[in-house]
Design a protein around this motif. Structure first.
Motif, PDB file in Angstrom:
ATOM      1  N   PRO A 196       0.711  -1.151   0.052  1.00 34.68           N
ATOM      2  CA  PRO A 196      -0.157  -0.016  -0.052  1.00 34.68           C
ATOM      3  C   PRO A 196       0.837   1.350   0.061  1.00 34.68           C
ATOM      4  O   PRO A 196       1.924   1.419   0.420  1.00 34.68           O
ATOM      5  CB  PRO A 196      -0.767  -0.188   1.416  1.00 34.68           C
ATOM      6  N   LEU A 197       0.217   2.375  -0.706  1.00 37.02           N
ATOM      7  CA  LEU A 197       1.022   3.350  -0.583  1.00 37.02           C
ATOM      8  C   LEU A 197       0.300   4.583   0.110  1.00 37.02           C
ATOM      9  O   LEU A 197      -0.973   4.561   0.465  1.00 37.02           O
ATOM     10  CB  LEU A 197       0.952   4.125  -1.825  1.00 37.02           C
TER      11      LEU A 197
ATOM     12  N   SER B 184       5.733   4.181   0.387  1.00 39.66           N
ATOM     13  CA  SER B 184       5.152   2.978   0.810  1.00 39.66           C
ATOM     14  C   SER B 184       4.723   3.374   2.150  1.00 39.66           C
ATOM     15  O   SER B 184       5.150   4.039   2.840  1.00 39.66           O
ATOM     16  CB  SER B 184       6.257   1.667   0.494  1.00 39.66           C
ATOM     17  N   LEU B 185       3.751   2.369   2.547  1.00 37.93           N
ATOM     18  CA  LEU B 185       3.125   2.391   3.524  1.00 37.93           C
ATOM     19  C   LEU B 185       4.227   1.885   4.929  1.00 37.93           C
ATOM     20  O   LEU B 185       4.572   0.981   4.677  1.00 37.93           O
ATOM     21  CB  LEU B 185       1.874   1.503   3.786  1.00 37.93           C
TER      22      LEU B 185
ATOM     23  N   ASP C 213       2.150   4.962   9.803  1.00 33.73           N
ATOM     24  CA  ASP C 213       0.887   5.196   8.906  1.00 33.73           C
ATOM     25  C   ASP C 213      -0.297   4.553   8.926  1.00 33.73           C
ATOM     26  O   ASP C 213      -1.298   5.203   9.072  1.00 33.73           O
ATOM     27  CB  ASP C 213       1.227   5.384   7.577  1.00 33.73           C
ATOM     28  N   SER C 214      -0.096   3.175   9.247  1.00 33.96           N
ATOM     29  CA  SER C 214      -1.031   2.272   9.445  1.00 33.96           C
ATOM     30  C   SER C 214      -2.080   2.501  10.711  1.00 33.96           C
ATOM     31  O   SER C 214      -3.225   2.311  10.814  1.00 33.96           O
ATOM     32  CB  SER C 214      -0.701   0.913   9.299  1.00 33.96           C
ATOM     33  N   THR C 215      -1.335   3.342  11.899  1.00 32.58           N
ATOM     34  CA  THR C 215      -2.120   3.353  12.929  1.00 32.58           C
ATOM     35  C   THR C 215      -3.210   4.224  12.860  1.00 32.58           C
ATOM     36  O   THR C 215      -4.410   3.940  13.341  1.00 32.58           O
ATOM     37  CB  THR C 215      -1.126   3.999  14.186  1.00 32.58           C
TER      38      THR C 215
END
Length: 158
Positions: free
Chosen positions: A50-51, A133-134, A138-140
């Motif tokens: 994922p970006l 890129s993720l 960033d995912s939090t």
């Protein structure tokens, strides 16, 4: 003698008529062949990481307002669906301002006296910058955004 001449005339008539209707038959031959093989479908099994991207608002343009006209035929071609009409207006505005996205758009769809329609799109043109890129950090916030409608603190009413 008349009988012989008559017989000859009838015989000649039969011979000539049968010659003119005589047809040559051709032999037509059809060969049929059926071949079957197993085919393996080519399927991509790639996983794309994922970006994340940032949106930069074009401050030189600020808030823009664009008005687009549509005929009844245009509306019918879009299925009469309001979301399609809005998407088309966003697309046209993004193209006009050389933007990737119109941020915080507002829509005003009105019927004009001549039976056509007028859509006004108001928003901020923005462009995507800093593609990467993720990463775990960033995912939090993405994870929290997915569960925003869940009450994580049981005693607070929403």
């Amino acid at each position: 003698m008349k009988k012989i001449l008559m017989s000859l005339a009838v015989a000649m008539a039969l011979i000539t008529s049968s010659c003119s209707t005589m047809k040559v038959q051709e032999e037509v031959r059809y060969d049929e062949q059926y071949t079957q093989s197993r085919m393996l479908d080519v399927t991509a099994k790639a996983h794309v990481r994922p970006l994340t991207v940032e949106v930069e608002i074009d401050k030189s343009k600020g808030r823009v307002s664009d008005t687009w006209s549509y005929t009844k035929e245009d509306i019918v071609a879009m299925g009469g669906d309001l979301s399609n009409i809005r998407a088309n207006g966003l697309y046209k505005s993004a193209q006009k301002h050389d933007a990737d996205i119109i941020v915080a758009p507002l829509f005003d769809l009105r019927t004009v006296e001549d039976g056509s329609y007028r859509l006004t799109v108001i928003g901020y043109p923005g462009n995507f910058v800093n593609w990467k890129s993720l990463e775990a950090k960033d995912s939090t916030w993405m994870y929290l955004d997915m569960y925003k409608n869940i009450n994580l603190i049981p005693n607070i009413k929403q």
